[in-house]
Design an enzyme around this catalytic site. Structure first.
Site, short mmCIF file in Angstrom:
data_model
loop_
_atom_site.label_atom_id
_atom_site.label_comp_id
_atom_site.label_asym_id
_atom_site.label_seq_id
_atom_site.Cartn_x
_atom_site.Cartn_y
_atom_site.Cartn_z
N GLU A 56 1.14 2.21 0.56
CA GLU A 56 1.85 0.93 0.22
C GLU A 56 2.57 0.23 1.21
OE1 GLU A 56 3.16 0.66 -3.80
OE2 GLU A 56 1.20 1.42 -4.76
N GLU A 61 -4.44 5.38 -6.76
CA GLU A 61 -3.49 5.16 -7.61
C GLU A 61 -3.96 3.90 -8.78
OE1 GLU A 61 0.69 4.75 -6.91
OE2 GLU A 61 0.47 5.82 -5.05
C1 BG6 Z 1 3.08 2.84 -6.49
C2 BG6 Z 1 3.64 3.94 -5.73
O1 BG6 Z 1 3.93 1.78 -5.99
O2 BG6 Z 1 3.25 2.75 -7.72
C3 BG6 Z 1 4.39 5.19 -6.33
O3 BG6 Z 1 2.84 4.17 -4.67
C4 BG6 Z 1 4.79 4.62 -7.51
O4 BG6 Z 1 5.11 5.87 -5.64
C5 BG6 Z 1 3.85 3.89 -8.34
O5 BG6 Z 1 5.54 5.67 -8.37
C6 BG6 Z 1 4.40 3.51 -9.90
O6 BG6 Z 1 5.47 2.69 -9.39
P1 BG6 Z 1 6.98 2.93 -10.11
O7 BG6 Z 1 7.78 1.82 -9.63
O8 BG6 Z 1 6.53 2.65 -11.71
O9 BG6 Z 1 7.04 4.50 -10.14
#
Ligand code: BG6
Length: 459
Positions: free
Chosen positions: A159, A355
């Site tokens: 990211e 993700e």
């Molecule tokens: C992405 C990241 O932004 O989303 C992760 O790569 C992150 O590190 C995930 O945990 C979810 O975001 P958040 O802020 O809910 O933890």
């Protein structure tokens, strides 16, 4: 749902080092920017996280039981090279983890940098300092030399676009747009440099970037809103992927950067490196789409998924068609199909989802159960749309939802959980850190065992 998933489809799940490992100052690890950042009130720090560093053996056994074909995790730079010198204990930890994964027929999928810059590098100026490009290259060379024979899929930087556009939210940067896009440029050069090193070293496997990609919808059918969507997508998505795939900046994104006085200095040598270090595939994280209108001046809540505005170009807007998670992120499974097609039609190289998932405040019952039907619904709908995208002709290597196991959210602590496995701790209390399988664990296990046909085939 008809089964469109290829036989060797990588059903996986993801984590990142600083959010799951803990042991922040053990095993020779040095501090990273995440260990010293200001933690939002009421949320935990990352010192213990899910204690995966001490419990990885138990965790891998659970991943095996879950049926994972792939485990996407990140390597902590400050564990492997805490002060620029290789830490043998850090190497030994990842060697053990990778060996155990391979023994259990779980393919390691490795991200080399996920938000956790070593503190000593940050103190020397971090990504603003061009020397960080060399530091990163030396670090990656160490990783390739030690692990490439067992790691077929690598991602360079997680990211990068979120770090550039919302660094203040996730605690990686508080700088001006000009400074951020200069840092960003150095990261792009560093990414190209290590991609080149990987290719020239003839390591087996593939390497690619891992941005967060969200297709952008225009708020209305007005031509001005269409242009706003095009602009936001250029700045948020294509800037990063055009450099990774084509080795050059996207023209619309560059124009926006120039207009807001944020265009970075780019040398002839940089241009050469960018053109020589292009990727083999695209890994990306998908949480939701964005909706924008033409710019109007209004105070906007900033979050890494809720967005922002650039005067004269676009303004993030609410999309009333989409429900929200309890943490306010839009839920858009059809947007996932759209985004997969959007990316693939531009670049025509394989895609890996690194993700996707829903953050929720899960409850552990007295019987040790977690009834996370909302997570099952979320993932099921996204997987159905991914199947449709594959039917559309998109080449997808695998799907690694966030997250394999509960971990600490980037800025919302333990209360916002994503895992298939519950970790018994809260923001305030470490409790016993025991692991419990959630309902979604059994559901995903069955889906994987049927190669994605899941329960819908029986319905
Ligand atoms: C992405 C990241 O932004 O989303 C992760 O790569 C992150 O590190 C995930 O945990 C979810 O975001 P958040 O802020 O809910 O933890």
């Amino acid at each position: 749902m008809t089964n469109k998933f290829p036989k060797n489809f990588l059903w996986g799940a993801s984590t990142s080092a600083y959010q799951v490992e803990g042991a922040w100052n053990e095993g020779g690890k040095g501090p990273s920017v995440q260990d010293v950042k200001e933690i939002p009130q009421g949320t935990t720090d990352f010192k213990v996280a899910s204690d995966h560093f001490h419990r990885f053996e138990e965790d891998v056994i659970l991943f095996k039981e879950l049926g994972l074909k792939a485990y996407r995790f990140s390597i902590s730079w400050s564990r492997v090279m805490p002060d620029g010198v290789v830490n043998p204990e850090g190497i030994a930890f990842y060697k053990k983890l990778i060996k155990l994964l391979c023994e259990n027929e779980i393919q390691p999928v490795v991200t080399v940098f996920h938000f956790d810059l070593p503190l000593y590098i940050s103190e020397k100026g971090g990504w603003e300092n061009r020397e960080t490009i060399q530091e990163f290259s030396r670090y990656c060379q160490v990783l390739f030399d030690h692990f490439a024979q067992d790691v077929p899929l690598w991602q360079t930087i997680n990211e990068q676009n979120v770090m550039a556009l919302a660094g203040s939210v996730i605690g990686t940067s508080q700088k001006s747009m000009k400074e951020k896009f200069q840092e960003n440029h150095h990261m792009l050069v560093a990414q190209a440099m290590v991609t080149k090193i990987f290719h020239e070293g003839n390591y087996q496997g593939k390497i690619g970037p891992a941005p967060n990609i969200a297709s952008v919808y225009p708020a209305s059918n007005s031509p001005a809103d269409q242009m706003a969507a095009l602009n936001m997508s250029a700045l948020r998505n294509w800037l990063f992927l055009d450099v990774a795939v084509f080795g050059k900046y996207n023209h619309n994104a560059w124009h926006i950067l120039e207009s807001i006085d944020a265009a970075p200095e780019v040398t002839r040598e940089d241009e050469e490196i960018l053109s020589q270090g292009t990727c083999d595939y695209i890994a990306f994280n998908y949480y939701n789409t964005m909706t924008v209108g033409s710019y109007f001046d209004k105070e906007n809540k900033l979050d890494q998924q809720s967005g922002f505005g650039i005067p004269g170009f676009f303004q993030t807007m609410e999309n009333k068609n989409l429900p929200l998670t309890e943490f306010g992120w839009p839920i858009d499974p059809e947007g996932f199909r759209f985004t997969l097609n959007d990316i693939y039609s531009r670049y025509r190289i394989p895609l890996l989802i690194t993700e996707n998932g829903i953050g929720a405040n899960d409850t552990l019952t007295e019987e040790g159960l977690v009834h996370d039907q909302y997570r099952i619904d979320y993932l099921k709908e996204h997987i159905e749309q991914m199947a449709l995208a594959i039917e559309d002709g998109v080449e997808v290597l695998g799907y690694c939802p966030w997250s394999a196991i509960d971990l600490v959210s980037t800025h919302e602590g333990m209360v916002k959980r994503y895992g298939f496995i519950y970790v018994n701790r809260t923001d305030e209390d470490l409790l016993n850190l025991a692991r419990y399988k959630k309902d979604s664990f059994y559901w995903y296990q069955e889906l994987i065992s049927k190669n994605g046909a899941g329960e819908s085939d029986e319905n």
